[in-house]
Design a protein around this motif. Structure first.
Motif, PDB file in Angstrom:
ATOM      1  N   LEU A 428       2.472   7.187 -16.115  1.00 49.33           N
ATOM      2  CA  LEU A 428       3.391   7.636 -15.071  1.00 49.33           C
ATOM      3  C   LEU A 428       2.981   7.115 -13.697  1.00 49.33           C
ATOM      4  CD1 LEU A 428       4.001  11.314 -16.243  1.00 49.33           C
ATOM      5  CD2 LEU A 428       5.641   9.438 -16.276  1.00 49.33           C
ATOM      6  N   THR A 429       1.684   7.159 -13.420  1.00 52.10           N
ATOM      7  CA  THR A 429       1.245   6.664 -12.110  1.00 52.10           C
ATOM      8  C   THR A 429       1.419   5.155 -12.016  1.00 52.10           C
ATOM      9  OG1 THR A 429      -1.035   6.618 -12.936  1.00 52.10           O
ATOM     10  CG2 THR A 429      -0.372   8.539 -11.669  1.00 52.10           C
ATOM     11  N   ALA A 430       1.264   4.445 -13.151  1.00 53.85           N
ATOM     12  CA  ALA A 430       1.494   2.999 -13.135  1.00 53.85           C
ATOM     13  C   ALA A 430       2.950   2.700 -12.844  1.00 53.85           C
ATOM     14  CB  ALA A 430       1.081   2.386 -14.473  1.00 53.85           C
ATOM     15  N   VAL A 431       3.858   3.476 -13.476  1.00 51.51           N
ATOM     16  CA  VAL A 431       5.286   3.281 -13.226  1.00 51.51           C
ATOM     17  C   VAL A 431       5.624   3.617 -11.780  1.00 51.51           C
ATOM     18  CG1 VAL A 431       7.578   4.178 -13.783  1.00 51.51           C
ATOM     19  CG2 VAL A 431       5.965   3.651 -15.613  1.00 51.51           C
ATOM     20  N   ALA A 432       5.041   4.734 -11.306  1.00 50.19           N
ATOM     21  CA  ALA A 432       5.304   5.127  -9.913  1.00 50.19           C
ATOM     22  C   ALA A 432       4.772   4.088  -8.944  1.00 50.19           C
ATOM     23  CB  ALA A 432       4.671   6.491  -9.630  1.00 50.19           C
ATOM     24  N   GLY A 433       3.575   3.567  -9.252  1.00 50.43           N
ATOM     25  CA  GLY A 433       3.004   2.533  -8.392  1.00 50.43           C
ATOM     26  C   GLY A 433       3.841   1.276  -8.374  1.00 50.43           C
ATOM     27  N   ALA A 434       4.336   0.882  -9.566  1.00 48.55           N
ATOM     28  CA  ALA A 434       5.187  -0.306  -9.638  1.00 48.55           C
ATOM     29  C   ALA A 434       6.481  -0.087  -8.861  1.00 48.55           C
ATOM     30  CB  ALA A 434       5.490  -0.640 -11.094  1.00 48.55           C
ATOM     31  N   GLY A 435       7.037   1.122  -8.972  1.00 52.07           N
ATOM     32  CA  GLY A 435       8.257   1.423  -8.229  1.00 52.07           C
ATOM     33  C   GLY A 435       8.028   1.406  -6.737  1.00 52.07           C
ATOM     34  N   LEU A 436       6.883   1.962  -6.317  1.00 49.74           N
ATOM     35  CA  LEU A 436       6.560   1.957  -4.893  1.00 49.74           C
ATOM     36  C   LEU A 436       6.395   0.537  -4.380  1.00 49.74           C
ATOM     37  CD1 LEU A 436       5.822   3.516  -2.318  1.00 49.74           C
ATOM     38  CD2 LEU A 436       3.450   3.570  -3.138  1.00 49.74           C
ATOM     39  N   LEU A 437       5.711  -0.306  -5.170  1.00 46.28           N
ATOM     40  CA  LEU A 437       5.517  -1.694  -4.777  1.00 46.28           C
ATOM     41  C   LEU A 437       6.847  -2.422  -4.700  1.00 46.28           C
ATOM     42  CD1 LEU A 437       3.666  -4.089  -4.171  1.00 46.28           C
ATOM     43  CD2 LEU A 437       3.450  -4.460  -6.646  1.00 46.28           C
ATOM     44  N   ALA A 438       7.716  -2.187  -5.705  1.00 42.22           N
ATOM     45  CA  ALA A 438       9.023  -2.843  -5.699  1.00 42.22           C
ATOM     46  C   ALA A 438       9.835  -2.409  -4.492  1.00 42.22           C
ATOM     47  CB  ALA A 438       9.770  -2.516  -6.992  1.00 42.22           C
ATOM     48  N   GLY A 439       9.778  -1.107  -4.164  1.00 45.07           N
ATOM     49  CA  GLY A 439      10.506  -0.626  -2.994  1.00 45.07           C
ATOM     50  C   GLY A 439       9.983  -1.222  -1.710  1.00 45.07           C
ATOM     51  N   THR A 440       8.656  -1.344  -1.636  1.00 46.19           N
ATOM     52  CA  THR A 440       8.055  -1.936  -0.432  1.00 46.19           C
ATOM     53  C   THR A 440       8.465  -3.391  -0.287  1.00 46.19           C
ATOM     54  OG1 THR A 440       6.158  -0.450  -0.626  1.00 46.19           O
ATOM     55  CG2 THR A 440       5.880  -2.418   0.728  1.00 46.19           C
ATOM     56  N   LEU A 441       8.444  -4.124  -1.402  1.00 43.94           N
ATOM     57  CA  LEU A 441       8.833  -5.537  -1.369  1.00 43.94           C
ATOM     58  C   LEU A 441      10.296  -5.687  -0.978  1.00 43.94           C
ATOM     59  CD1 LEU A 441       6.972  -6.879  -4.530  1.00 43.94           C
ATOM     60  CD2 LEU A 441       6.401  -7.323  -2.135  1.00 43.94           C
TER      61      LEU A 441
END
Length: 449
Positions: A428-441
Motif C-alpha cells: 500500500l505504501t509503495a502504491v501511495a508513494g508511486a501515486g504521490l510521485l506521479a502527481g508530483t511529476l
C-alpha cells in the motif's frame, strides 16, 4: 475431568510457575518439579541474570494472575534505543511513533521470585526443589529423578527450557521432528554499576548520591557490525550489559591488557564506567544462542500425556525481547483451551498446539532478523530514514499503519499474522508513494508547459 488428572509441571522458571498458578486457580492439583534449589534462597547464578524486556504480551499474561502491576513496579520503562557510536556519540531512536510506548526492563530472577511466590500461595500447587528429572515414562505415567525418587503423573507439562530433560522422553520417537540451530555468537554479561556524582540528567540530583551512569529510559546498544553490546537499566541504578560476540572473539581476549584495550577502542564511552570489567569478563560464563524447533508438541503414551511448553518447544534468540513474553503466552493459551473444552486435557492440548506453533515459528524468524538490525542496520542513515518514514505514516494513519516493532511489542496480535500485515502495508505504501510521485511529476509537467 481435569480435577481427576495428576498434573506435573517440570521446571519452575517463569513459564512453569505461571502455568502452575493458572491451573491451580482452575482447581487443578499441580506438582512442580525443579532441578535447582529454591532460587529465592540460593540467589541467581553468576552471569546468568539476563534482564528481560517485558512488553504487552508478557504483561497481559501476568494480568491473569494479578501480577501485572507488581511486575511494572519492579521494572524500568525504556522508550527507545540509545545507539552508541565508536566515537562515543549517542543517538536516541524511539520505539513508537508518538514516543509514549515503552518496553520494560526487569530482572529475570526478581520476576521468577514473584511467580514462585504466586504459585506457592495458590491452593493445590506444590513446589518440589532439588528434583532433577532423569526420565519420563509415558507408558507407566512415571517421572524418575536423579535422587532415586519417582512421582506419578497423567499430564506432564514440560517447561524446563531449551535443553529440556522432559523432552528427551520423546526425542527419538518416530514422527518427532527436532532441531537446534546455534548462532556462532555467544553471550557474556558485564556490569555498569551505579555512579556517584553522575550528572543530574542521568537520573538524579547532581552533587551526591547514587545515579545512573547512562540514560535509564533507553535500551543501550553498541552496534559493531558482526557483534554488539547492549545494556539494560536496573532498579539499583546499575546496568546489566550483555556482549553478543562471535565465540572466537570472546575467547581471543586473554590478558588484562587485551581486555581493557579492546573495550577502550571499541566501547570508549562504556569502558570507563566498568570498574569490574576484567573480573566480569574473566569469571562470567559464555552462554549459547540457540533456536529450538520441535513438532509435535503433544505426545501420548499408555498412561500419560506430555506437552512441551515455552523454550522446551520453541526456544528463540533474545533479540526481539520476546522469549519470555512468548512462553508466558503459551501458558495463557493452555489455560484458555482448558476453559473452552471443559477441562478435557486431550482436546485442550491439541488445540493449544495447533494455535501456537505457527506463531512461535514466526517470532523465531523475526528474532533472528532483529539481531542483524540491532548489530548493524541501526547505524545506517537509510535505516534511520526508513524508521522516520514509518513513524510519519503511523502518526498520519493511526491504527492503519503500524510498524513491525509496535505490533510485536505493544500488541497481542498473533505473531504469525504480523509478516502478512507488513507485506500488505508495504504494498500500500509503495502504491501511495508511486501515486504521490506521479502527481508530483504531473504538477511539474504542467508548470513547465
Amino acid at each position: 475431568m481435569a480435577e481427576q488428572q495428576r498434573v506435573a509441571v517440570v521446571g519452575a522458571g517463569l513459564a512453569g510457575c505461571l502455568l502452575a498458578t493458572l491451573l491451580g486457580r482452575r482447581g487443578i492439583a499441580v506438582s512442580v518439579y525443579e532441578r535447582r534449589e529454591d532460587p529465592r534462597v540460593t540467589g541467581a547464578e553468576r552471569g546468568r541474570s539476563i534482564n528481560l524486556a517485558i512488553s504487552a504480551r508478557g504483561l497481559d499474561a501476568l494480568e491473569h494472575v494479578g501480577l501485572r502491576e507488581q511486575a511494572l513496579g519492579q521494572a524500568l520503562p525504556m522508550h527507545g534505543r540509545m545507539i552508541h557510536g565508536t566515537d562515543g556519540t549517542q543517538g536516541f531512536q524511539s520505539y513508537s511513533a508518538d514516543g509514549t510506548r515503552a518496553i520494560n526492563s526487569i530482572s529475570r530472577s526478581e520476576l521468577n521470585h514473584a511467580l514462585l511466590d504466586a504459585a506457592e500461595k495458590t491452593p493445590g500447587v506444590t513446589l518440589h526443589f532439588g528434583r532433577r528429572l532423569r526420565d519420563v515414562d509415558l507408558n507407566t505415567g512415571t517421572l524418575a529423578f536423579d535422587d532415586g525418587t519417582s512421582a506419578p503423573a497423567d499430564i506432564v507439562l514440560a517447561s524446563d527450557g531449551s535443553y529440556s530433560a522432559a523432552r528427551r522422553a520423546v526425542t527419538f520417537r518416530e514422527g518427532f521432528t527436532f532441531s537446534q540451530d546455534y548462532l556462532e555468537h555467544g553471550y557474556k554479561e558485564l556490569t555498569i554499576p551505579a555512579q556517584n556524582g553522575a550528572p543530574a540528567a542521568n537520573g538524579g540530583v547532581a552533587g551526591g548520591g547514587s545515579k545512573f551512569a547512562l540514560d535509564p529510559d533507553a535500551l543501550h546498544i553498541w552496534p559493531r557490525g558482526e557483534s554488539m553490546m547492549i545494556a539494560l537499566p536496573n532498579l539499583d541504578r546499575s546496568f546489566t550489559c550483555t556482549l553478543f560476540w562471535p565465540k572466537g572473539e570472546l575467547a581471543a581476549l586473554q590478558t588484562d591488557e587485551q581486555i581493557t584495550g579492546y573495550f577502550r577502542t571499541h566501547y570508549p564511552d562504556a569502558a570507563p564506567l566498568m570498574p569490574t570489567l576484567v573480573e566480569d569478563y574473566r569469571l562470567n560464563p559464555v552462554g549459547s544462542l540457540v533456536t529450538v524447533k520441535a513438532w509435535p508438541w503433544v505426545h501420548h503414551g499408555g498412561s500419560a500425556t506430555l506437552a512441551l511448553v515455552g523454550d522446551a518447544a520453541h526456544a528463540i534468540v533474545p533479540f526481539f525481547g520476546q522469549g519470555a513474553n512468548c512462553a508466558l503466552e503459551d501458558c495463557v493459551e493452555i489455560d484458555r483451551c482448558l476453559g473452552e473444552f471443559g477441562g478435557d486435557w486431550q482436546r485442550a492440548l491439541a488445540e493449544y498446539e495447533r494455535r501456537r506453533k505457527a506463531n512461535c515459528d514466526a517470532i523465531a524468524e523475526m528474532a533472528l532478523d532483529n539481531f542483524v538490525e540491532m548489530r548493524d542496520r541501526v547505524n545506517s542513515p537509510v535505516y534511520r530514514a526508513k524508521m522516520a518514514g514509518q513513524h510519519f505514516l503511523e502518526r498520519r494513519l493511526p491504527g492503519h499503519y503500524v510498524s513491525r516493532y509496535e505490533l510485536v511489542s505493544f500488541t497481542t496480535m498473533p505473531y504469525a499474522r504480523i509478516p502478512a500485515r507488513m507485506r500488505r502495508q508495504g504494498r500500500l505504501t509503495a502504491v501511495a508513494g508511486a501515486g504521490l510521485l506521479a502527481g508530483t511529476l504531473a504538477i511539474v509537467r504542467r508548470a513547465l508547459r
